[in-house]
Design an enzyme around this catalytic site. Sequence first.
Site, short mmCIF file in Angstrom:
data_model
loop_
_atom_site.label_atom_id
_atom_site.label_comp_id
_atom_site.label_asym_id
_atom_site.label_seq_id
_atom_site.Cartn_x
_atom_site.Cartn_y
_atom_site.Cartn_z
N ALA A 117 0.83 -0.88 -0.15
CA ALA A 117 -0.27 -0.34 -0.74
C ALA A 117 0.63 1.31 -0.01
CB ALA A 117 -0.63 0.50 1.22
N ASN A 118 2.12 1.07 0.14
CA ASN A 118 3.05 1.99 -0.12
C ASN A 118 2.93 2.69 -1.82
OD1 ASN A 118 4.29 -0.49 -0.28
ND2 ASN A 118 5.42 0.88 -1.57
N GLY A 149 -2.14 -0.10 -5.11
CA GLY A 149 -2.41 -0.15 -3.23
C GLY A 149 -2.78 1.00 -2.12
N SER A 194 -4.22 -10.24 -12.45
CA SER A 194 -3.93 -9.74 -14.16
C SER A 194 -5.00 -9.98 -15.23
CB SER A 194 -2.06 -9.72 -13.95
OG SER A 194 -2.11 -9.02 -15.22
N TYR A 219 5.59 -14.56 -14.56
CA TYR A 219 4.14 -13.58 -13.94
C TYR A 219 2.81 -14.13 -13.77
CZ TYR A 219 1.69 -9.31 -13.51
OH TYR A 219 1.17 -8.64 -12.95
#
Length: 289
Positions: free
Chosen positions: A22-23, A27, A137, A163
């Site tokens: 969340a930084n 997020g 995604s 990924y």
Amino acid sequence: MSDWTAADLPSFAGRTVIVTGANSGLGEVTARELARVGAKVILAVRNTAKGDAAAARMTGDVEVRKLDLADLASVREFAAGVDGVDVLVNNAGIMAVPYALTVDGFESQIGTNHLGHFALTNLLLPKITDRVVTVSSTMHWIGYISLRDLNWKSRPYFAWPAYGQSKLANLLFTSELQRRLDAAGSSVRALAAHPGYSATNLQGHTGNPIGARLSAAGNRLLATDADYGARQTLYAVAQDLPGDSFVGPRFAMRGPTARVGRSPLARSAKTATALWELSEQLTDTKFAL
């Protein structure tokens, strides 16, 4: 509600939400908007200095706590410090990075994007009252789950397929989690969301100069902003949706927020169960209800 935006969020007063990663990026927007409508938001971040900076940009009740999803000891320590939570948002992730291993010896993308969140969810599950939302995604469409070589130890490593495997794992995890919640008679719901193609700092850490330049060009020409990408997550967090819903832009990268389809491999109940069992073995965590 096809024109739904974060402005339509209901009050979250009295509710606690954990948002991993969340930084920055999706997020940060997710946490910011939920704090704005009254939630107590725990910013679960690897870099607490960056988390503090993000928290300073928010209004409301926000708290920064350290969580390194690439280290199961950190995941356990974080989960032990949580008394209760209404919503868990499994948002953090890395994308198309060079081959590396987590602290526990997992390939970094499957380790961070799937196994870290798998362990976190299972450890927190007895404390969760409402739902688990996991960010996947559209790249799950290129993913294939290798149950024999989940961590790319015997096959050549390719960053984008790795990924894709991790994002496919997010969807299979969501489906199997919902199946287990239903079997346990739990009212907790498991949902997934994807942002489309949003410009965030995720695209700048591939370790490939050519790929970084292509991503930068794509961000300028094609991408939506982080507010739009996070809208998909927020919709999954706030709306009354059936368990195992997958939320995203109706037209893959753009358009109104809606429940969307997933790849045939993402609908395999057999693979979902097998992946869950393998993930339990690798993380030494189990479904706790």
